[in-house]
Design an enzyme around this catalytic site. Structure first.
Site, PDB file in Angstrom:
ATOM      1  N   ASP A  63       0.852  -1.196   0.000  1.00  0.00           N
ATOM      2  CA  ASP A  63       0.000   0.000   0.000  1.00  0.00           C
ATOM      3  C   ASP A  63       0.889   1.247   0.000  1.00  0.00           C
ATOM      4  OD1 ASP A  63      -2.148   1.704   0.086  1.00  0.00           O
ATOM      5  OD2 ASP A  63      -2.485   1.483   2.243  1.00  0.00           O
ATOM      6  N   ASN A 105      -3.515   3.407  12.779  1.00  0.00           N
ATOM      7  CA  ASN A 105      -4.599   2.431  12.849  1.00  0.00           C
ATOM      8  C   ASN A 105      -4.141   0.986  12.667  1.00  0.00           C
ATOM      9  OD1 ASN A 105      -7.569   1.821  12.782  1.00  0.00           O
ATOM     10  ND2 ASN A 105      -6.963   1.003  10.772  1.00  0.00           N
ATOM     11  N   GLN A 171      -3.239  -5.331   6.010  1.00  0.00           N
ATOM     12  CA  GLN A 171      -3.017  -4.278   6.999  1.00  0.00           C
ATOM     13  C   GLN A 171      -3.887  -4.531   8.237  1.00  0.00           C
ATOM     14  OE1 GLN A 171      -4.080  -1.159   4.299  1.00  0.00           O
ATOM     15  NE2 GLN A 171      -1.972  -0.416   4.120  1.00  0.00           N
ATOM     16  N   ASP A 173      -5.558  -4.231  11.758  1.00  0.00           N
ATOM     17  CA  ASP A 173      -5.738  -3.094  12.665  1.00  0.00           C
ATOM     18  C   ASP A 173      -5.113  -3.383  14.025  1.00  0.00           C
ATOM     19  OD1 ASP A 173      -7.238  -1.986  10.635  1.00  0.00           O
ATOM     20  OD2 ASP A 173      -8.824  -1.293  11.999  1.00  0.00           O
ATOM     21  N   ARG A 201       1.039  13.734  10.342  1.00  0.00           N
ATOM     22  CA  ARG A 201      -0.238  13.622   9.669  1.00  0.00           C
ATOM     23  C   ARG A 201      -0.722  12.226  10.040  1.00  0.00           C
ATOM     24  NH1 ARG A 201      -2.420   9.896   5.707  1.00  0.00           N
ATOM     25  NH2 ARG A 201      -3.789  11.004   4.292  1.00  0.00           N
ATOM     26  N   ASP A 203      -2.797   9.081  10.033  1.00  0.00           N
ATOM     27  CA  ASP A 203      -3.581   8.396   9.015  1.00  0.00           C
ATOM     28  C   ASP A 203      -4.763   7.670   9.652  1.00  0.00           C
ATOM     29  OD1 ASP A 203      -3.662   7.491   6.172  1.00  0.00           O
ATOM     30  OD2 ASP A 203      -3.524   5.520   7.120  1.00  0.00           O
ATOM     31  N   TYR A 207     -10.727   5.175  13.047  1.00  0.00           N
ATOM     32  CA  TYR A 207     -10.984   3.727  13.123  1.00  0.00           C
ATOM     33  C   TYR A 207     -10.217   3.014  14.238  1.00  0.00           C
ATOM     34  CZ  TYR A 207     -12.184   5.258   8.406  1.00  0.00           C
ATOM     35  OH  TYR A 207     -12.694   5.959   7.337  1.00  0.00           O
ATOM     36  N   LEU A 208      -9.686   3.766  15.188  1.00  0.00           N
ATOM     37  CA  LEU A 208      -8.769   3.146  16.158  1.00  0.00           C
ATOM     38  C   LEU A 208      -9.459   2.111  17.054  1.00  0.00           C
ATOM     39  CD1 LEU A 208      -6.549   6.162  17.304  1.00  0.00           C
ATOM     40  CD2 LEU A 208      -6.325   4.678  15.298  1.00  0.00           C
ATOM     41  N   GLU A 245      -6.197  12.865   9.502  1.00  0.00           N
ATOM     42  CA  GLU A 245      -6.850  12.399   8.292  1.00  0.00           C
ATOM     43  C   GLU A 245      -8.134  11.707   8.711  1.00  0.00           C
ATOM     44  OE1 GLU A 245      -6.394   8.803   6.571  1.00  0.00           O
ATOM     45  OE2 GLU A 245      -6.742   9.413   4.518  1.00  0.00           O
TER      46      GLU A 245
END
Lengths: 559, 431
Positions: A63, A105, A171, A173, A201, A203, A207-208, A245
């Protein structure tokens, strides 16, 4: 020298760079920190205040670096930790700050934490990730990458369990319910701030945490943790910033500012497509409506405004009708579409129309917030829609008309991505060297706009009031800060437009055009008439008739 | 003086508006023409007119005509002036031509098209065979009856060509005039005039005929402002100049424009005239005082607030933004010394007088050589002016007023001493 103002980010012009794409210092075909150091003079010349670097950590690059395999190292192909420190010193010496992407995240599935976690349920790192024995937990959470992912859960045969991932399946979490994870990420931030970075910044912050029965976005636990991060920065690293973000509606992003005790800045995602819609339709309503729905933020906070970035032009925050309109207008070729958005650069999106490019940049430079320029957009770089994923907008920076656009002296076959070489946007015609050499190029225009913007803190700190003249094709707003009043007028239409403005409130003042310093006729009680060329704009400073106190104390008696 | 031929009359009078020409046809001569310049000055102009007439009516033997030259007031200024002067006095109300560009160039009086007003008055005075033409702004609230006498007596009684005003000034008032306009004029033309702009001056009929009306009145005049132009013209034409100390000057406030524009206009006038009168100033070696009448006054206390830190900041901003321009317009040694000033902290900041003079002369040379678009060149002086003014204030603000006067006199002498620097380079650039 760096500004000592703790609110420096409110006036700053940001510039987004992918290390691999900017300049190759060692001739291996991949951009690196040595190359970047060599281009700092250019960024200083342009007037950039802060560089935002995309992730440069070791990564399997599934990614493009957002799949981090080690938070505390520099990817070998980009350089060494010493080179990063040297880069930071050189940037600071030129008055330029540097922030970097921090992926809070998730990690790559190649990260040692995940490798250990999957190896055994008894692993000390097992609790660093979110596991389940079924794929129905947190069923209300949406799938973000609908092109590639069918579920937010993926079965791991080694762990013999499903693991949670909001983005790609490679990826996983991180599990922020685990205090060890929270502490580990705090230590990661401290490590980089100690190296001299000026902030992050952050990312994908919404969604944590995960909670059953919710959409698993913007949860209160997330804010509690982010406030803890901010406290640590305020205590030990004053002047450093956190940029969120959060691709959400402004009302949903607003909590990320807290009471001025969470993020310093956040992207204004939904504004971006509305700017394009406004210009394409010649109608100001989409832009004004977006600000109508933008809540006030604490005085020490700031929006980040942008036209393009390394991702697709996201349409997640658009209705189905709006999305169809954007696709029809800007991406009729399916190859231009990625996920829920359009993976194109600014100039091709606008059909390389210099008037539209200037107009949209003018909007981003004058609406409330700090502008971010995506590398290459200052010269009108093109893209390559034939490349996979979002690589089409991540091609090498075009410096000269020499081999590889001056990006690298390697064999062209070794480049990490091919240089854009088409007849319109190719490096032979679109490059920094040629645009620096000519006085009226897009690059010179950008430099001038940045310079003028910096002279007036009202752009970064002023309030905004929209005027609503009868001609709906003209967008007009007033920015006020201390004794300064700026009148910004933009013609969103592709034909010349007149506009009558009710400026009674400013009767007696003289509009002074900021780029050429021309003095316009004085404002009276009567309607103030302006005419604008197609996609034309004015930045006007309303200089009051009777200054509220002289600035130097000698103006009225100089003669 | 030679009388104009009928053909010359025709050429110059084509400038006059038809109503003025109609008034002139068959008009009786006037010994003194009072020109009252107005633009929306209903609150002050009637009183100014009354005051001036009161000052001149003491001598009943003079035939006086008051001409209200108005720029198109919307507040009935001419009607109110006429009511104020009454039926007994001769009065004309005329509207002078206002060119499109004039709207952007307001003189200190705030009257658009002031140059055409002065030209109109000069032509009227000439046609009426006047001995003197007195020109006063209608917004000067401090006008006193003795002004009329002070401004006309040297002409009527001593044969002077023109009388320029000298107002009472406060410490640090008119710093552009005292640190540049007046001392440069003194160094160039050898006449120590105060160069106080705006408000009031007078010319003899002979001077009008020989020197004012014979000028080309080209497009540069409105660009630079008429006041500086006529004052420079008077000394450059080596006229018999007097100064009249008129006391304080209080003006109904009108906008002047930003500092850079004021500097560009005022300094541009001096530089512009340098080109025209090179044959005069290049041979002048020393200066002399001009005859001055009226009560002498020292500098008064400063009124207001001076923001010295902002001035220094303005100078440093110039160091950041204007270096590419200064590299072109300043000599290498001047440029280097200016760069070195940027490192001083505020209290110890000093801009040496010699460097200031050198910088001013460098800009005059760059103007002459057309090294840059002239407006940009002139505006680039602004941060240097702020720097020098800040330095002057820092060096003298704790000192008595005499110290300020002495400092300004030393500066004027420096301009004279460094004139060869200017003259030699000017000649080189001509070769």
């Amino acid at each position: 020298m760096l500004s000592t103002d703790p609110l420096w980010y409110k006036d700053a012009v940001f510039y987004e760079i992918h290390v691999k794409a900017f300049a190759d210092g060692n001739g291996d075909g991949i951009g690196d920190f040595q190359g970047l150091i060599g281009k700092l003079d250019y960024l200083q010349w342009l007037g950039v205040d802060c560089i935002w670097l995309l992730p440069f950590y070791p990564s399997p690059l599934k990614d493009d670096g957002y799949d981090v395999a080690d938070f505390l190292q520099v990817a070998e192909q980009y350089g060494t930790m010493d080179e990063v420190r040297h880069f930071l010193d050189e940037a600071h010496r030129r008055g330029i700050r540097v922030i970097v992407d921090l992926v809070l995240n998730h990690t790559s599935d190649q990260h040692t934490w995940f490798q250990q976690a999957r190896s055994s349920p008894q692993s000390p790192k097992r609790g660093f990730y979110v596991w389940s024995n079924n794929d129905r937990t947190y069923g209300k959470a949406r799938i973000i990458f609908i092109d590639t992912e069918k579920s937010n859960w993926t079965w791991d045969p080694e762990a013999k369990a499903f693991y949670w991932h909001r983005f790609f399946s490679h990826q996983p979490d991180l599990n922020y319910d685990n205090p060890e994870v929270r502490q580990a990420m705090l230590e990661t931030m401290a490590f980089w701030l100690d190296q001299g970075l000026d902030g992050f910044r952050c990312d994908a912050v919404p969604y944590l945490f995960e909670r059953e029965g919710t959409i698993c976005e913007n949860l209160p636990e997330t804010h509690t943790y982010l406030k803890e991060v901010r406290r640590k920065i305020d205590v030990a690293y004053q002047g450093r910033i956190l940029l969120a973000e959060a691709n959400q509606w402004p009302t949903d992003v607003r909590p990320y500012f807290g009471d001025g005790d969470e993020f310093h800045m956040a992207f204004h995602f939904p504004l971006m497509p509305r700017l394009y819609m406004g210009v394409q339709s010649g109608n100001r309503d989409p832009i004004i409506d977006m600000f109508t729905h933008t809540p006030e933020i604490p005085p020490n906070c700031q929006w980040c405004l942008f036209l393009r970035n390394h991702d697709e032009l996201t349409l997640e925050m658009c209705s189905g009708e709006e999305r169809d309109y954007m696709y029809y207008t800007y991406a009729r070729d399916p190859k231009m579409r990625r996920n829920i958005g359009i993976a194109r650069r600014l100039a091709p999106l606008l059909e390389n129309d210099r008037r539209k490019i200037e107009l949209l940049n003018s909007l981003v430079f004058t609406l409330p917030g700090s502008p971010i320029i995506y590398y290459g957009d200052e010269i009108g770089m093109g893209d390559n829609v034939q490349l996979k994923d979002r690589d089409g907008v991540r091609t090498p920076m075009q410096w000269t008309m020499d081999r590889n656009g001056g990006f690298s002296n390697c064999d062209p076959a070794r480049l990490y991505l091919p240089v854009v070489a088409d007849p319109i946007y190719g490096y032979q015609s679109v490059n920094v060297e040629s645009q620096k050499a000519m006085p009226h190029t897009l690059l010179q225009w950008m430099k001038q706009m940045i310079k003028v913007r910096k002279q007036h803190p009202a752009f970064g700190r002023g309030t905004i009031t929209f005027l609503r003249p009868a001609n709906g094709r003209v967008l007009v707003y007033v920015r006020r800060h201390e004794d300064t009043t700026l009148l910004l007028v933009h013609n969103l239409a592709g034909s010349a437009q007149p506009v009558e403005l009710d400026l009674k409130e400013f009767a007696g003042s003289t509009p002074v055009e900021l780029l050429g310093e021309a003095r316009f006729p004085r404002v009276t009680e009567r309607p103030y008439v302006l005419t604008l060329a197609a996609y034309g704009y004015y930045w006007l400073n309303l200089v009051p008739e009777h200054p509220r106190g002289e600035f130097y104390g000698i103006e009225q008696t100089a003669l | 003086m030679d009388q104009p031929t009928p053909n010359e009359h025709a050429v110059t009078e084509s400038f006059l508006p038809e109503p003025v020409r109609a008034l002139l046809d068959g008009a009786e001569p006037a010994d003194i023409v009072i020109g009252l310049l107005t633009f929306n000055d209903a609150s002050t102009a009637p009183a100014v007119a009354r005051t001036l007439l009161a000052g001149l009516n003491r001598n009943d033997q003079q035939r006086i005509l008051l001409v209200n030259c108005d720029a198109g007031s919307q507040d009935r200024t001419p009607d109110l002036v006429q009511q104020a002067v009454g039926d007994k006095s001769r009065f004309w109300a005329v509207q002078h031509p206002v060119m499109g560009t004039s709207l952007h160039v307001l003189s200190e009086s705030g009257v658009p098209g002031r140059d055409t007003a002065v030209r109109t008055l000069a032509m009227v005075a000439d046609r009426l065979a006047s001995k003197a033409c007195l020109i006063v702004d209608g917004n000067l609230k401090s006008t006193h009856p003795r002004w009329a006498e002070l401004l006309t007596a040297p002409i009527l009684e001593k044969g002077a060509d023109c009388v320029l005003p000298q107002f009472n000034r406060n410490r640090y008032e008119g710093t552009l005039t005292s640190t540049l306009l007046a001392p440069v004029t003194r160094a160039l033309y050898g006449r120590r005039v105060a160069y106080h702009q705006g408000g009031a001056y007078a010319f003899s009929g002979a001077f009008i005929r020989s020197s004012l009306l014979s000028q080309p009145w080209d497009g540069e005049v409105p660009t630079y402002g008429i006041d500086g132009w006529v004052m420079t013209l008077a000394v450059a034409e080596q006229a018999d100049v007097y100064q009249a100390r008129l006391g304080p000057r209080v003006q109904q406030a009108k906008p002047l424009g930003d500092l850079a524009t004021i500097i560009a206009q005022a300094v541009g006038c001096v530089f512009h005239m340098m080109e025209r009168y090179q044959h005069v100033w290049e041979s002048v070696k020393a200066s002399t005082a001009v005859s001055t009448i009226g009560e002498q006054a020292r500098l008064g206390d400063f009124v207001g607030t001076l923001h010295v830190e902002r001035m220094i900041h303005g100078f440093r901003q110039g160091l950041r933004d204007l270096v590419p321009i200064w590299q072109i317009v300043l000599s290498p040694e001047t440029f280097q010394q200016v760069l070195e000033l940027g490192v001083d902290d505020t209290e110890s900041f000093r801009f040496p007088s010699r460097l200031w003079v050198q910088a001013v002369y460098d800009l005059a040379l760059a103007y002459h050589d057309r090294l840059l678009y002239r407006e940009h060149l002139l505006k680039s002086l602004t941060p240097l002016y702020l720097g020098y003014t800040a330095s002057l204030v820092l060096a003298t603000r704790a000192q008595p007023v005499t110290q300020v006067e002495e400092e300004l006199e030393r500066l004027a002498i420096e301009y004279e001493a460094m004139k060869p620097y200017l003259t030699q380079r000017w000649r080189w650039s001509d070769e």
